[in-house]
Design an enzyme around this catalytic site. Structure first.
Site, PDB file in Angstrom:
ATOM      1  N   SER A  67      -9.147   1.847   3.343  1.00 16.32           N
ATOM      2  CA  SER A  67      -8.242   2.595   2.490  1.00 16.32           C
ATOM      3  C   SER A  67      -7.245   1.719   1.719  1.00 16.32           C
ATOM      4  O   SER A  67      -6.504   2.223   0.881  1.00 16.32           O
ATOM      5  CB  SER A  67      -7.457   3.617   3.329  1.00 16.32           C
ATOM      6  OG  SER A  67      -6.721   2.978   4.356  1.00 16.32           O
ATOM      7  N   SER A  75      -9.535  -0.749   7.432  1.00 14.03           N
ATOM      8  CA  SER A  75      -8.943  -0.497   6.116  1.00 14.03           C
ATOM      9  C   SER A  75      -8.242  -1.673   5.468  1.00 14.03           C
ATOM     10  O   SER A  75      -7.900  -1.599   4.289  1.00 14.03           O
ATOM     11  CB  SER A  75      -7.972   0.686   6.203  1.00 14.03           C
ATOM     12  OG  SER A  75      -8.671   1.888   6.347  1.00 14.03           O
ATOM     13  N   LYS A  80       0.842  -1.190   0.000  1.00 15.79           N
ATOM     14  CA  LYS A  80       0.000   0.000   0.000  1.00 15.79           C
ATOM     15  C   LYS A  80       0.882   1.247   0.000  1.00 15.79           C
ATOM     16  O   LYS A  80       1.898   1.295   0.700  1.00 15.79           O
ATOM     17  CB  LYS A  80      -0.890  -0.034   1.242  1.00 15.79           C
ATOM     18  CG  LYS A  80      -1.867   1.117   1.389  1.00 15.79           C
ATOM     19  CD  LYS A  80      -2.650   0.922   2.680  1.00 15.79           C
ATOM     20  CE  LYS A  80      -3.674   2.002   2.932  1.00 15.79           C
ATOM     21  NZ  LYS A  80      -4.410   1.757   4.205  1.00 15.79           N
TER      22      LYS A  80
END
Length: 477
Positions: A152, A176, A77
């Site tokens: 996210s 997330s 990420k």
């Protein structure tokens, strides 16, 4: 080669060790999948095929003792510092940022000799349950390109679900890694904070986020999530919340000694009928495997949710204010939406923050006392499956469910600091994945993973049609 990239990470490693495929062979298969699908999914935001090939050749040339994840293709990420790769947190304010040093978690995966494919998309500053920003645009769900993969860690989940990556790292302060796993039909773990050291996460996991936040592994099976967790877990002496705990795998008898409490909803916000059915299906599988599974719901859930709102929403906005002051014209609509929600709640006074901090310790203790008889919980991940970008209300059982309420099921356990795993179980009427959440007490991550593995063995990953070579245009409606 499409079949190869959709194999579990553990199977890909077996094929590498047997010599059936080289690291470069596996890299080329993933490069082709990325080049075929990433233009549509927009999951990876920093990807250079020549850099991947160079890594693969270097790993193939290694003849001495090889690392436990030697050659495994992974992604990170873009909020987790990865030296040499853009880690921009989805923001124009960080455009072009390239860390010089790895986050501790990334360094551990490098030490295990993974093959880093690139970094993945996220919403600006990580403050949304869908993945979109002005810097790179929206990421799409491989199950339905008109829906979000969540946030996210939405870029990470979309990449793994569609076979662009075998596994990788996300992060979670309010669901997330869990909501994206649920939305895209993969597995994930939000660890106990510190079990996977958080140093190198952007922004830093400090203050209330040292309890809320954690870097967590994501993959297509719980076995693969566990494989990564084993490589990642362990104390970092420089991380003040990192405990001196090695990986500890419980045996089957020890796992079955834990009574599991399950609940279909919290009694305040409804969930879809298919979500209820998924929780009950998982409960039936666990009973058949010899677990004691009983209805149980902690009485502290709503209090935990309110504290999460205080820390994530109100404190989160206060943390970002110095950085964004005078720059709102460069912020993504999705982050401006978060700021509007925070502004409606108002700034916290020093007394309110101090009282909330004290209350969180008292409430965590109370919740853990309630979990004495039910040290493992089984519950939904969200009220709904993957939603369309911009959707903010849904009607369930004739009642309106708002945006942050629809995903409250993950928020409770961030305040608790508890490990929580997600496993795909079933599908919605539209064919979208539905996962369940398995929670253990803080520092008992291996228990959550062990119970989740039983559920995963009964249901497990199914590839989205897009990943199997289906026409992209057919999936666009």
């Amino acid at each position: 080669m499409t079949d190869l990239v959709l194999l579990p990470a553990s199977r890909q490693l077996e094929l590498l060790r047997s010599g059936e495929f080289s690291v470069l062979d596996l890299a080329e298969a993933h490069i082709r999948q990325i080049e075929r699908l990433n233009p549509t999914l927009n999951a990876l935001v920093d990807f250079d095929p020549e850099r991947v090939r160079e890594q693969a050749r270097r790993l193939d040339s290694q003849h001495e003792k090889k690392g436990p994840l030697h050659g495994l293709p992974v992604t990170m990420k873009s909020s987790i510092a990865t030296a040499g790769y853009r880690c921009e947190i989805g923001s124009l304010l960080h455009q072009g940022d390239v860390p010089r040093e790895d986050a501790v978690a990334v360094a551990r995966l490098r030490a295990a000799e993974t093959l880093i494919l690139g970094t993945t998309n996220c919403p600006e500053f990580l403050m949304a349950y869908e993945t979109d920003n002005l810097l790179h645009g929206a990421t799409h769900n491989p199950w339905d390109l008109e829906r979000s993969p969540g946030g996210s860690s939405g870029g990470e989940s979309a990449a793994i679900a569609a076979g662009l990556s075998a596994a990788g790292l996300g992060s979670d302060s309010g669901g997330s890694v869990r909501v994206p796993a649920h939305f895209t039909g993969i597995c994930s773990l939000k660890p106990t904070p510190g079990r996977v050291p958080g140093i190198g996460h952007l922004p830093p996991c400090v203050g209330p986020f040292s309890t809320l936040g954690a870097i967590g592994p994501m993959a297509r099976t719980i076995g693969d999530v566990t494989l990564l967790f084993r490589a990642l877990a362990g104390q970092d002496p420089h991380d003040p919340v990192s405990p001196p705990l090695p990986f500890r795998a419980p045996d089957a008898d020890a796992l079955r000694s834990h009574t599991i409490g399950f609940f279909e909803d919290d009694g305040l916000v409804p969930v879809t009928p298919e979500t209820r059915a998924a929780v009950n299906s998982a409960a039936q599988v666990l009973r058949a495997a010899g677990f004691r599974v009983e209805p149980f719901q902690p009485r502290t859930l709503e209090q935990l949710r309110k504290l999460w709102w205080t820390f994530f929403v109100q404190c989160g906005a206060m943390f970002y204010e110095p950085e964004i002051r005078g720059k709102r014209d460069r912020l993504s609509p999705i982050f401006l939406e978060f700021l509007e929600i925070a502004e409606e709640a108002g700034e916290l006074s020093a007394a309110e923050l101090l009282n909330a901090w004290a209350q969180s310790d008292l409430l965590r203790a109370k919740t853990l006392e309630e979990m004495r008889e039910y040290p493992v919980l089984l519950c939904p991940v969200a009220s709904i499956p993957a939603f369309r970008p911009g959707e903010r209300t849904w009607t369930i059982d004739g009642r309106s469910v708002a945006y942050l309420d629809a995903v409250r099921h993950t928020q409770w356990f961030n305040v608790l600091g508890a490990p929580a795993a997600v496993v795909p179980v079933s599908r919605s009427p539209e064919g979208l994945p539905i996962g369940v959440q398995i929670v253990a007490r803080p520092f008992e991550d291996e228990v959550a993973l062990g119970v989740a593995a039983v559920v995963d063995a009964a249901f497990g990953y199914r590839p989205p049609p897009l990943a199997m070579g289906g026409s992209v245009s057919r999936r666009l409606r």
